[in-house]
Structures are given as structure tokens and as C-alpha cells.
Design a protein around this motif. Structure first.
Motif, PDB file in Angstrom:
ATOM      1  N   SER A  50       1.295  -1.193   0.082  1.00 35.55           N
ATOM      2  CA  SER A  50       0.254   0.297   0.223  1.00 35.55           C
ATOM      3  C   SER A  50       1.120   1.372  -0.236  1.00 35.55           C
ATOM      4  CB  SER A  50      -1.071  -0.076   1.299  1.00 35.55           C
ATOM      5  OG  SER A  50      -1.810  -1.108   1.066  1.00 35.55           O
ATOM      6  N   CYS A  51       2.193   1.348   0.370  1.00 37.69           N
ATOM      7  CA  CYS A  51       2.770   2.731   0.175  1.00 37.69           C
ATOM      8  C   CYS A  51       3.972   2.719  -0.438  1.00 37.69           C
ATOM      9  CB  CYS A  51       3.341   2.572   1.911  1.00 37.69           C
ATOM     10  SG  CYS A  51       1.795   1.680   3.492  1.00 37.69           S
ATOM     11  N   TYR A  52       4.675   1.672  -0.329  1.00 39.48           N
ATOM     12  CA  TYR A  52       5.904   1.532  -1.558  1.00 39.48           C
ATOM     13  C   TYR A  52       5.780   2.281  -2.689  1.00 39.48           C
ATOM     14  CZ  TYR A  52       9.243  -0.871   1.258  1.00 39.48           C
ATOM     15  OH  TYR A  52      10.384  -1.588   1.931  1.00 39.48           O
ATOM     16  N   CYS A  54       4.625   5.212  -3.538  1.00 40.63           N
ATOM     17  CA  CYS A  54       5.107   6.087  -3.578  1.00 40.63           C
ATOM     18  C   CYS A  54       6.459   6.333  -2.380  1.00 40.63           C
ATOM     19  CB  CYS A  54       4.328   6.958  -3.176  1.00 40.63           C
ATOM     20  SG  CYS A  54       2.771   6.955  -3.855  1.00 40.63           S
ATOM     21  N   HIS A  55       6.334   5.271  -1.491  1.00 37.29           N
ATOM     22  CA  HIS A  55       7.108   5.915  -0.393  1.00 37.29           C
ATOM     23  C   HIS A  55       8.505   5.119  -0.135  1.00 37.29           C
ATOM     24  CE1 HIS A  55       5.078   8.785   1.468  1.00 37.29           C
ATOM     25  NE2 HIS A  55       3.772   8.153   1.606  1.00 37.29           N
ATOM     26  N   SER A  56       9.201   4.579  -1.592  1.00 40.66           N
ATOM     27  CA  SER A  56      10.419   3.843  -1.614  1.00 40.66           C
ATOM     28  C   SER A  56      10.965   3.806  -3.026  1.00 40.66           C
ATOM     29  CB  SER A  56      10.185   1.915  -1.645  1.00 40.66           C
ATOM     30  OG  SER A  56       9.214   1.355  -2.734  1.00 40.66           O
ATOM     31  N   LYS A 100       9.563  10.343  15.000  1.00 45.62           N
ATOM     32  CA  LYS A 100       8.629  11.581  14.350  1.00 45.62           C
ATOM     33  C   LYS A 100       8.007  10.721  12.907  1.00 45.62           C
ATOM     34  CE  LYS A 100       8.721  16.039  13.212  1.00 45.62           C
ATOM     35  NZ  LYS A 100      10.034  16.844  11.541  1.00 45.62           N
ATOM     36  N   LEU A 101       8.659   9.733  12.439  1.00 45.99           N
ATOM     37  CA  LEU A 101       7.976   9.419  11.298  1.00 45.99           C
ATOM     38  C   LEU A 101       6.824   8.524  11.595  1.00 45.99           C
ATOM     39  CD1 LEU A 101      10.565   9.762   8.288  1.00 45.99           C
ATOM     40  CD2 LEU A 101       8.580  10.683   8.615  1.00 45.99           C
ATOM     41  N   LYS A 102       7.725   7.325  12.222  1.00 43.32           N
ATOM     42  CA  LYS A 102       6.531   6.678  13.286  1.00 43.32           C
ATOM     43  C   LYS A 102       5.120   6.807  13.718  1.00 43.32           C
ATOM     44  CE  LYS A 102       8.427   2.455  14.750  1.00 43.32           C
ATOM     45  NZ  LYS A 102       8.699   2.402  15.230  1.00 43.32           N
ATOM     46  N   SER A 104       3.946   9.982  12.173  1.00 39.27           N
ATOM     47  CA  SER A 104       3.157  10.305  11.052  1.00 39.27           C
ATOM     48  C   SER A 104       2.456   9.418  10.889  1.00 39.27           C
ATOM     49  CB  SER A 104       4.216  11.092  10.737  1.00 39.27           C
ATOM     50  OG  SER A 104       3.668  11.827   9.606  1.00 39.27           O
ATOM     51  N   ILE A 105       3.483   8.185  10.840  1.00 39.95           N
ATOM     52  CA  ILE A 105       3.247   7.171  10.269  1.00 39.95           C
ATOM     53  C   ILE A 105       1.377   6.293  10.967  1.00 39.95           C
ATOM     54  CG2 ILE A 105       2.960   4.298   9.883  1.00 39.95           C
ATOM     55  CD1 ILE A 105       6.145   5.405   9.205  1.00 39.95           C
ATOM     56  N   TYR A 106       1.478   6.769  12.359  1.00 42.99           N
ATOM     57  CA  TYR A 106       0.434   6.125  13.405  1.00 42.99           C
ATOM     58  C   TYR A 106      -0.634   6.746  12.994  1.00 42.99           C
ATOM     59  CZ  TYR A 106      -2.113   4.833  17.235  1.00 42.99           C
ATOM     60  OH  TYR A 106      -2.902   4.515  18.062  1.00 42.99           O
ATOM     61  N   ALA A 112      -5.833  10.087   5.909  1.00 47.78           N
ATOM     62  CA  ALA A 112      -5.168  10.556   4.906  1.00 47.78           C
ATOM     63  C   ALA A 112      -4.275   9.171   4.083  1.00 47.78           C
ATOM     64  CB  ALA A 112      -3.870  11.658   5.215  1.00 47.78           C
ATOM     65  N   MET A 113      -4.093   8.578   4.188  1.00 49.69           N
ATOM     66  CA  MET A 113      -2.516   7.722   3.669  1.00 49.69           C
ATOM     67  C   MET A 113      -3.319   5.941   3.427  1.00 49.69           C
ATOM     68  SD  MET A 113      -0.187   8.494   2.573  1.00 49.69           S
ATOM     69  CE  MET A 113       0.404  10.904   1.967  1.00 49.69           C
ATOM     70  N   PRO A 114      -3.388   5.287   2.015  1.00 49.47           N
ATOM     71  CA  PRO A 114      -3.216   6.225   0.686  1.00 49.47           C
ATOM     72  C   PRO A 114      -3.733   7.455   0.244  1.00 49.47           C
ATOM     73  CG  PRO A 114      -2.797   3.544   0.986  1.00 49.47           C
ATOM     74  CD  PRO A 114      -3.574   4.102   2.011  1.00 49.47           C
TER      75      PRO A 114
HETATM   76  C1  HEC Z   1      -0.342   8.016  -4.443  1.00 50.51           C
HETATM   77  C2  HEC Z   1       1.198   8.128  -3.601  1.00 50.51           C
HETATM   78  C3  HEC Z   1       0.970   7.110  -2.110  1.00 50.51           C
HETATM   79  C4  HEC Z   1       0.675   6.251  -1.037  1.00 50.51           C
HETATM   80  C5  HEC Z   1       0.694   5.470  -1.823  1.00 50.51           C
HETATM   81  C6  HEC Z   1       0.902   6.420   0.003  1.00 50.51           C
HETATM   82  N1  HEC Z   1       1.411   7.791   0.301  1.00 50.51           N
HETATM   83 FE1  HEC Z   1       2.555   8.656   1.635  1.00 50.51          FE
HETATM   84  N2  HEC Z   1       2.516  10.719   0.996  1.00 50.51           N
HETATM   85  C7  HEC Z   1       2.495  10.728  -0.257  1.00 50.51           C
HETATM   86  C8  HEC Z   1       2.560  11.946  -0.648  1.00 50.51           C
HETATM   87  C9  HEC Z   1       3.037  13.081  -2.108  1.00 50.51           C
HETATM   88  C10 HEC Z   1       2.979  12.761   0.391  1.00 50.51           C
HETATM   89  C11 HEC Z   1       2.936  13.749   0.826  1.00 50.51           C
HETATM   90  C12 HEC Z   1       3.114  15.046   0.713  1.00 50.51           C
HETATM   91  C13 HEC Z   1       3.109  16.723   1.553  1.00 50.51           C
HETATM   92  O1  HEC Z   1       4.052  16.405   1.102  1.00 50.51           O
HETATM   93  O2  HEC Z   1       2.302  17.752   1.426  1.00 50.51           O
HETATM   94  C14 HEC Z   1       2.614  12.098   1.394  1.00 50.51           C
HETATM   95  C15 HEC Z   1       3.179  12.118   3.235  1.00 50.51           C
HETATM   96  C16 HEC Z   1       3.222  11.158   3.704  1.00 50.51           C
HETATM   97  C17 HEC Z   1       3.643  11.354   5.561  1.00 50.51           C
HETATM   98  C18 HEC Z   1       3.984  12.299   6.019  1.00 50.51           C
HETATM   99  C19 HEC Z   1       5.125  12.161   6.228  1.00 50.51           C
HETATM  100  C20 HEC Z   1       5.463  13.236   7.444  1.00 50.51           C
HETATM  101  O3  HEC Z   1       6.245  14.370   6.809  1.00 50.51           O
HETATM  102  O4  HEC Z   1       5.096  13.408   8.442  1.00 50.51           O
HETATM  103  C21 HEC Z   1       3.110   9.595   6.223  1.00 50.51           C
HETATM  104  C22 HEC Z   1       3.993   9.194   7.530  1.00 50.51           C
HETATM  105  C23 HEC Z   1       2.668   8.948   5.204  1.00 50.51           C
HETATM  106  N3  HEC Z   1       2.958   9.666   3.790  1.00 50.51           N
HETATM  107  C24 HEC Z   1       2.517   7.233   4.748  1.00 50.51           C
HETATM  108  C25 HEC Z   1       1.935   6.266   3.943  1.00 50.51           C
HETATM  109  C26 HEC Z   1       1.917   5.393   4.510  1.00 50.51           C
HETATM  110  C27 HEC Z   1       1.662   4.454   5.797  1.00 50.51           C
HETATM  111  C28 HEC Z   1       1.273   4.520   3.194  1.00 50.51           C
HETATM  112  C29 HEC Z   1       0.783   3.691   3.031  1.00 50.51           C
HETATM  113  C30 HEC Z   1      -0.201   2.567   4.166  1.00 50.51           C
HETATM  114  C31 HEC Z   1       1.419   5.667   2.094  1.00 50.51           C
HETATM  115  N4  HEC Z   1       1.635   6.594   3.126  1.00 50.51           N
HETATM  116  C32 HEC Z   1       0.974   5.774   1.208  1.00 50.51           C
HETATM  117  C33 HEC Z   1       2.415   9.178  -1.461  1.00 50.51           C
HETATM  118  C34 HEC Z   1       1.966   8.859  -0.625  1.00 50.51           C
END
Ligand code: HEC
Length: 151
Positions: A50-52, A54-56, A100-102, A104-106, A112-114
Motif C-alpha cells: 500500500s505504501c511502497y 510512493c514511499h520507496s 517522528k515519522l512513526k 506520522s505514520i500512525y 490520509a494514506m494511501p
Molecule cells: C500515491 C502515492 C502515495 C501512497 C500510495 C502513499 N503515500 Fe504517503 N504521502 C504521499 C505524498 C505525496 C506525501 C507528501 C505530502 C506532502 O508533502 O504534502 C505523503 C506523506 C506521507 C506521510 C507524512 C510524512 C511526514 O513528513 O510526516 C506519511 C506518514 C505517509 N505519507 C504515510 C504513508 C503510508 C503509511 C502509506 C501506505 C499505507 C502511504 N503513505 C501511501 C503519497 C503517497
């Protein structure tokens, strides 16, 4: 009928011109596995699913990442997503940043995510209640609830 074909022609021309507008590069830099995040298998499975994208650095680029106007959105999300949080270089982050990131992930998995535009085309990435519980439990080191600081 003539008007219709003219209209189609203009649309096609605009679409073609769109393709020449530069956007972010579509790249997957090489991954050094020793720098990748280490987490329990269950957590890794969810992050990868679900995350990789955009986040890898292991983004599975869809075909529409090559077609404007969709590619503008997809590539921007990946660039900004990697900048905010990159699981491929997690071990390079210092302890403070990881904590901090953890947090934020929580918070992010609640709502908000995905990102919604991603879920629309990748419904399998949607987190179930069980997935959220697993991620939150990991992100809070089993404590379950993180007090959200008010700044
Ligand atoms: C479609 C792409 C996409 C996917 C898939 C996605 N994200 Fe993101 N995520 C983003 C973007 C783009 C930002 C940056 C938002 C910003 O900077 O305004 C972000 C920001 C974040 C942040 C904030 C980081 C910080 O600086 O504090 C977290 C935490 C996060 N995502 C977690 C997740 C997790 C967990 C998942 C999977 C469950 C996920 N994201 C899936 C695009 C994605």
C-alpha cells in the motif's frame, strides 16, 4: 458533423502537445537492502502493498505514468512521497526522525494514506481495519495510542 471533427482534432492536438510538456523523471534508483526499513513480515507486507509505490525506490510504475496528464500527478506524488518518507533509506534516518515519522505514520493510516487518487486506481491498496491495527501497533511499539502533541 464538421464541427465535431474539428473539435476532435483540437482535442487530439492538445493531447499531443501535453505529451511534450516536461515533468519529473520516472526513476527507481538502486536499492541498498541494508538501508531498507526492517519490520515484522506482516507490517512489511502492508507497507509494500500500500505504501511502497510512493514511499520507496521500488515504485511499480503504471502505464499511465507515461501519459500526460496522468503522469504529472503520478510522478509528482512519487517525488513528494519519497521526499517526505522513504522506506528504502529508512536506516539512514536518525533515531529522532524515525520516531517522528512513526508517529506520522500512525496518524496517516487513519485517514490520509494511501492518497485517494491512488486508491481510486489501486483499490487493493486500501487498508483494512486489521491492516491499520497492525501498522499502528508497530508504529507505536505496541503502546497502541500515541498522544498527539499540540503545537
Ligand atoms: C500515491 C502515492 C502515495 C501512497 C500510495 C502513499 N503515500 Fe504517503 N504521502 C504521499 C505524498 C505525496 C506525501 C507528501 C505530502 C506532502 O508533502 O504534502 C505523503 C506523506 C506521507 C506521510 C507524512 C510524512 C511526514 O513528513 O510526516 C506519511 C506518514 C505517509 N505519507 C504515510 C504513508 C503510508 C503509511 C502509506 C501506505 C499505507 C502511504 N503513505 C501511501 C503519497 C503517497
Amino acid at each position: 458533423m464538421k464541427g465535431f471533427y474539428l473539435y476532435l482534432g483540437v482535442l487530439a492536438a492538445v493531447f499531443l502537445i501535453f505529451q511534450f510538456i516536461p515533468s519529473y523523471e520516472k526513476v527507481n534508483p538502486p536499492v541498498d537492502k541494508s538501508k531498507e526499513i526492517k519490520a515484522p513480515t506482516k507490517v512489511m507486507d502492508i507497507l509494500k502493498r500500500s505504501c511502497y509505490d510512493c514511499h520507496s525506490y521500488e515504485t511499480r510504475w503504471p502505464w499511465y505514468a507515461d501519459v500526460a496528464p496522468m503522469k504529472w500527478i503520478v510522478r509528482r506524488d512519487v517525488v513528494q512521497g519519497r521526499k517526505a518518507l522513504n522506506f528504502s533509506i529508512w536506516q539512514d534516518y536518525d533515531e529522532e526522525k524515525r520516531e517522528k515519522l512513526k508517529k506520522s505514520i500512525y496518524r496517516s493510516v487513519n485517514l490520509a494514506m494511501p492518497l485517494p487518487q491512488y486508491l481510486w486506481l489501486n483499490p487493493e491498496a486500501k487498508l483494512s481495519e486489521e491492516d491499520k491495527k497492525i501498522i499502528k501497533n508497530w508504529a507505536s511499539d505496541g503502546k497502541g495510542y500515541i498522544k498527539i502533541d499540540i503545537r
